[in-house]
Scaffold this motif. Structure first.
Motif, PDB file in Angstrom:
ATOM      1  N   GLU A   1      30.431  41.529  50.106  1.00  0.00           N
ATOM      2  CA  GLU A   1      32.068  41.375  49.694  1.00  0.00           C
ATOM      3  C   GLU A   1      32.723  42.656  49.125  1.00  0.00           C
ATOM      4  O   GLU A   1      31.888  43.218  48.232  1.00  0.00           O
ATOM      5  CB  GLU A   1      32.135  40.064  48.966  1.00  0.00           C
ATOM      6  CG  GLU A   1      31.720  38.890  49.746  1.00  0.00           C
ATOM      7  CD  GLU A   1      31.494  37.572  48.908  1.00  0.00           C
ATOM      8  OE1 GLU A   1      31.984  37.825  47.715  1.00  0.00           O
ATOM      9  OE2 GLU A   1      30.843  36.760  49.199  1.00  0.00           O
TER      10      GLU A   1
ATOM     11  N   ASP B   1      33.462  39.733  53.456  1.00  0.00           N
ATOM     12  CA  ASP B   1      34.687  39.356  53.108  1.00  0.00           C
ATOM     13  C   ASP B   1      35.390  40.372  52.247  1.00  0.00           C
ATOM     14  O   ASP B   1      34.720  40.862  51.368  1.00  0.00           O
ATOM     15  CB  ASP B   1      34.665  37.997  52.427  1.00  0.00           C
ATOM     16  CG  ASP B   1      34.358  36.980  53.382  1.00  0.00           C
ATOM     17  OD1 ASP B   1      34.075  37.047  54.679  1.00  0.00           O
ATOM     18  OD2 ASP B   1      33.921  35.782  53.002  1.00  0.00           O
TER      19      ASP B   1
ATOM     20  N   GLY C   1      34.327  39.824  58.800  1.00  0.00           N
ATOM     21  CA  GLY C   1      34.453  39.130  57.534  1.00  0.00           C
ATOM     22  C   GLY C   1      35.813  38.805  57.165  1.00  0.00           C
ATOM     23  O   GLY C   1      36.915  39.444  57.872  1.00  0.00           O
ATOM     24  N   ASN C   2      36.016  37.754  56.531  1.00  0.00           N
ATOM     25  CA  ASN C   2      37.534  37.437  56.465  1.00  0.00           C
ATOM     26  C   ASN C   2      38.353  38.219  55.357  1.00  0.00           C
ATOM     27  O   ASN C   2      37.510  38.984  54.393  1.00  0.00           O
ATOM     28  CB  ASN C   2      37.415  35.715  55.492  1.00  0.00           C
ATOM     29  CG  ASN C   2      36.860  34.925  56.425  1.00  0.00           C
ATOM     30  OD1 ASN C   2      37.048  35.092  57.729  1.00  0.00           O
ATOM     31  ND2 ASN C   2      36.483  33.894  56.069  1.00  0.00           N
TER      32      ASN C   2
ATOM     33  N   THR D   1      39.387  41.047  55.644  1.00  0.00           N
ATOM     34  CA  THR D   1      38.899  42.476  55.646  1.00  0.00           C
ATOM     35  C   THR D   1      40.204  43.397  56.025  1.00  0.00           C
ATOM     36  O   THR D   1      40.939  43.025  56.834  1.00  0.00           O
ATOM     37  CB  THR D   1      37.628  42.943  56.697  1.00  0.00           C
ATOM     38  OG1 THR D   1      38.105  41.990  57.991  1.00  0.00           O
ATOM     39  CG2 THR D   1      36.780  42.125  56.336  1.00  0.00           C
TER      40      THR D   1
ATOM     41  N   CYS E   1      36.824  35.748  62.382  1.00  0.00           N
ATOM     42  CA  CYS E   1      37.320  36.459  61.168  1.00  0.00           C
ATOM     43  C   CYS E   1      38.662  36.231  60.792  1.00  0.00           C
ATOM     44  O   CYS E   1      39.660  36.383  61.732  1.00  0.00           O
ATOM     45  CB  CYS E   1      37.402  37.961  61.433  1.00  0.00           C
ATOM     46  SG  CYS E   1      38.255  39.151  60.697  1.00  0.00           S
TER      47      CYS E   1
END
Lengths: 481, 456
Positions: free
Chosen positions: A296, A323, A351-352, A354, A382
């Protein structure tokens, strides 16, 4: 375009290659050609463990099944892989003590302005100098080791930190990735290995300087950078080669792993010999560079100034897996005479939250061809990815080409992806404006180009910004579109 | 999905059909077949995973059993009974085709005011051989030869022909209504239209594609358009078919000096729709404006593929394609602007904007610039996103319900394209259709074909 402007453009684009000399260093080479025995020989020369030889051989066998891709907008003469020497080492390299090293070798790097003598260094940059297939010297190793930072040549790292290498090698760029990645994985010689432990901020810029010296050789280096959690490092890479009439192949792999909350800045000033004005000679620069933001909030920044090489084929890319991870790509690519460049970036959002940002500035002059090719991919799972890409091209002269092939693949609706591109020459109105304020056309062109590339140059680490600025001036002083 | 098998079947079909085709077509059309088929096979037949057809997935479409109409089917009804255009205020001349075959009166075609010819291509080859010889397959062969255009040339027998002589303005828009109607079997068709606009002439053309029965259709159509000096054309294409219909339509346009093209590609509904717009700006100072909107939902796929080739100096091109994607829909956009060496003072603009409404909709967009001249101004832009939350909030804060606010914003997004339609009745009808479509009413209608057949 009037006569005067033509002259200025001519002068502007006539810049000479400053690093074209050959060093008279005794070099140990193996015979040309490529087969399993050569792969084994390279591995043996480097005293590598069995698993690495296995990795090389797998890569080699895979390479045999592959065909050289033809999709790039490049005109590549057929390459005879049996005519290339896959290993060349300056004999005096790798000596334990710096004093023992061939003075000619030292002189080479002095001439290139690369400080290898730690006492003389003002800038506080640690350097790993690689000539042909081996690392000549790595400076500041001890200072860095105090903090647990590993900065060494790849071959040393294989011996001293086999676990780390084994754990990370080929995880970002597997040998099956593409034709040149497979070739590199089979015959890679030397390169740099960087490991920044958890929570450490690297106190100085790390730098690798690549130099091709021996004739008829190919350079296949491999760089691996691992930034553990919460660490920070800025890494620079530079490269030059002598002026020769035949083409030389350079196929490198760079892998970067960025863990949670870590940050890596990776800068390249690529100045391989671009060939002469008629397009004779020069380096084929076919490079695979990829990083992964594993954890992350990891952050990876690519910065590149591309002025050299007869043919450049590279797409530094980032896989945004963690993320909230962020990646940026800033590039200035200059092509002149008969140079060809097909370069750009890949941003793969997994990833979320991003984010990625791409700023690419291409400048083409002479009869060169400059292509931006990019991919922004947002995976299905995503959420809330964000990308902005800007790629501009500037044309100096009517026989050059500027091409843009971006690609946006979005599989999730929450993504916001924007791409914009412009292609133009230096506007007559811009020049006129400068002229009528007493700025000569030549200065005005310099000014406009500086402003054009400024977005990217201003993001570079200081030492590189200076070098990049100078390079731009050499290849592009006094342009007119 | 066996590519080899499909190509083998097509090769067999071509071999068998050659004689029938040769017997029934004018040599002016027939003589291009062999070469076109050779180009088709030399590119590997049906494109699968090529750069141009990357996300197209054509193989399953070709892998169905079709009846290939090599001869026109006898018709016992007048097309007007089968289908009436639902734009009442639109005053147009109609030309109908069914499964790619023009529905026409026997005998020599009557000329329209000003010497305008609007008839079937086979009649044109018979009565106006000079025009057909001069233009047929001349505009569809610019490299890179699209394989599906070549396939059409290999099989095509007939279509609509329009010629507007020099200096004439077509008095009413020509409406080409293409209907697909199966008779117990699925239909594959190859329609070929040829439109020739003379020096300084102008014309408005509206091409509509509809389906009349729920069979599976595969239409691989080509329209060639030649614009002579100073000619100008408004070309509208409205497509509203059912979900089992697949349609590949290539429009190949060559523009001479100072000519002007306004094209509007409107894709309302269809299983698989691909539009190739291939424009060559061959004369100086010519201009082309390409606009398109696509609104796929469910499992629909819409591909728009445009190539604008600036081969002469001082030309202008503007391109704007917009899409709203719902459910599992997929849209692909490829826009390539080519500026040839010497094409100075080129101005090219290209944009593609997409709204994704669901998690499963998918967009691939590839705007490309290939520039080999300096002194040009080329820009492109592409966005993929969703409705602006702030704007939705603004509307809601003024008492507009959320759903209504979203509709308003989507309609506004789409109207940028429909607003470019100059034919007022068509524009209004399109806005109406768009709104229906966005409310989900149009696709309901597609589940019930009977209801649509005789729409008012």
């Amino acid at each position: 375009m009037d006569k005067n402007q033509d002259n200025i453009l001519d002068e502007f684009t006539r810049g000479e290659y400053k690093h074209g000399f050959v060093s008279d260093v005794e070099t140990e080479t193996i015979g040309k050609g490529l087969n399993e025995e050569v792969v084994r020989l390279i591995s043996r020369k480097k005293e590598e463990p069995e698993w690495l030889l296995e990795f090389r051989l797998n890569a080699y066998r895979h390479w045999l099944t592959m065909k050289m891709p033809a999709w790039a907008k490049l005109d590549i003469p057929p390459i005879n892989y049996q005519e290339i020497i896959y290993y060349a080492a300056p004999k005096q390299a790798g000596k334990r003590s710096w004093e023992e090293v061939d003075p000619e070798l030292k002189a080479t790097f002095d001439k290139l302005g690369i400080p290898l003598d730690e006492q003389k260094i003002l800038s506080g940059v640690a350097v790993d100098a690689v000539m042909d297939s081996v690392s000549v010297k790595t400076t500041f190793k001890e200072t860095l080791a105090e903090r647990g930072i590993i900065f060494s040549s790849f071959s040393e790292a294989v011996k001293e930190h086999p676990d780390l290498i084994r754990r990370y090698l080929g995880t970002v760029v597997p040998y099956t990735d593409n034709y040149f990645a497979a070739l590199n994985s089979a015959v890679f010689s030397d390169g740099s290995f960087v490991y920044i432990p958890r929570g450490v901020r690297c106190p100085m810029e790390l730098s690798t300087y690549f130099r091709i010296n021996a004739a008829k050789t190919g350079q296949f280096e491999r760089t691996l950078i691992v930034a553990d959690e919460e660490s920070h490092v800025s890494y620079l890479e530079g490269c030059t080669a002598p002026r020769r009439d035949e083409n030389q192949l350079h196929a490198a792999i760079v892998e970067i792993i960025v863990e949670r909350d870590a940050e890596v800045k990776y800068s390249t000033v690529q100045n391989w010999y671009p060939g002469d004005k008629e397009g004779k000679g020069g380096i084929y620069n076919f490079v695979t560079k990829r990083g992964i933001c594993r954890g992350e909030r990891a952050r990876l920044t690519w910065m590149q100034v591309e002025t050299g090489s007869a043919i450049t084929w590279k797409y530094p890319g980032t896989i945004l897996k963690g993320d909230h991870s962020v990646s940026e790509f800033y590039s200035v690519a200059v092509t002149n005479h008969h140079q060809q460049a097909d370069t750009g970036t890949k941003m793969i959002h997994i990833g979320n939250n991003t984010r990625s940002r791409v700023v690419s500035k291409g400048i083409s002059a002479g009869q060169s061809s400059n292509t931006y090719r990019g991919l922004v991919k947002v995976a299905k799972e995503c959420r809330d990815a964000r990308n902005h890409s800007q790629c501009d091209s500037l044309l100096l002269g009517d026989r050059c080409g500027a091409h843009t092939f971006p690609r946006v693949d979005v599989a999730n609706p929450s993504a916001r992806v924007e791409h914009e591109a412009t292609t133009s020459k230096i506007g007559e109105d811009q020049l006129f404006y400068c002229n009528q304020r007493g700025i000569s056309t030549e200065d005005a062109v310099g000014l406009i180009i500086k402003g054009y590339a400024g977005d990217v140059i201003s993001k570079m680490p200081m030492e590189f910004a200076v070098e990049a600025q100078k390079l731009l001036q050499i290849s592009l002083e006094g342009s007119v579109g | 999905m066996n590519k080899e098998k499909i190509n083998r079947d097509l090769a067999d079909l071509f071999r068998e059909a050659k004689e029938i085709l040769a017997r029934n077509t004018s040599p002016l059309i027939d003589r291009h077949r062999e070469e076109a088929y050779r180009h088709f096979t030399s590119q590997g037949g049906i494109p699968a995973n090529t750069e141009e057809y990357r996300h197209a997935n054509l193989l399953p479409l070709f892998d169905r059993d079709y009846h290939v109409a090599l001869n026109p089917r006898p018709l016992h009804v007048t097309p007007g009974d089968l289908f009436t255009c639902n734009v009442p205020a639109l005053d147009t001349r109609h030309r109908f085709t069914i499964n790619g075959w023009p529905v026409n009166n026997p005998g020599e075609p009557t000329e329209l005011p000003g010497g305008v010819i609007a008839c079937s291509l086979s009649d044109a080859a018979k009565y106006y051989p000079r025009l057909v010889e001069q233009h047929y397959n001349r505009h569809a062969t610019t490299p890179p030869r699209d394989p599906l255009v070549q396939l059409n040339t290999a099989f095509a027998r007939d279509g609509i022909f329009l010629h507007v002589p020099d200096g004439i303005t077509l008095d009413k828009p020509l409406q080409i209504v293409n209907l697909m109607l199966g008779n117990n079997n699925n239909i594959m068709s190859f329609q070929r239209d040829l439109i020739v606009i003379g020096k300084g002439a102008t014309a408005t053309i509206l091409a509509c594609d509809h389906t009349l029965s729920d069979h599976a259709f595969l239409a691989n159509n080509v329209t060639e358009i030649a614009l002579d000096e100073n000619a100008s054309i408004q070309y509208y294409q409205v497509q509203n078919q059912h979900s089992a219909a697949a349609r590949v339509h290539s429009t190949c346009i060559t523009q001479e000096r100072q000519s002007r093209l306004d094209a509007n590609i409107i894709t309302l509904h269809g299983g698989y729709t691909r539009d190739n717009l291939l424009v060559t700006l061959r004369g100086e100072e010519s201009q082309c404006n390409l606009h398109g909107i696509y609104l796929p939902d469910k499992q629909q796929q819409v591909d728009n593929h445009t190539i604008v080739d600036h081969a002469a100096p001082r030309c202008q091109s503007n391109e704007l394609f917009k899409g709203i994607l719902d459910d599992h829909a997929t849209a692909n956009f490829t826009g390539r602007v080519i500026v040839r060496p010497g094409a100075k003072k080129t101005s090219a603009y290209q944009a593609n904007h997409n709204l994704l409404l669901t998690n499963t909709a998918r967009v691939n967009t590839r705007p490309q610039l290939v520039i080999d001249a300096d002194d040009v101004k080329c820009t492109h832009g592409a966005t993929v996103g969703q409705l602006d939350d702030d704007a939705t909030f603004y509307l809601r804060s003024r008492g507009i319900p959320k759903e209504e606010a979203r509709l308003m914003m989507m309609a506004a997004f789409a109207r940028e394209i429909t607003g470019k339609v100059h034919l007022a009745p068509l524009r209004e009808q399109l806005d109406d259709l768009l709104e229906k479509r966005l409310r989900g009413e149009l696709s309901k209608c597609h589940d019930n074909l009977l209801h649509c057949k005789r729409s008012t």
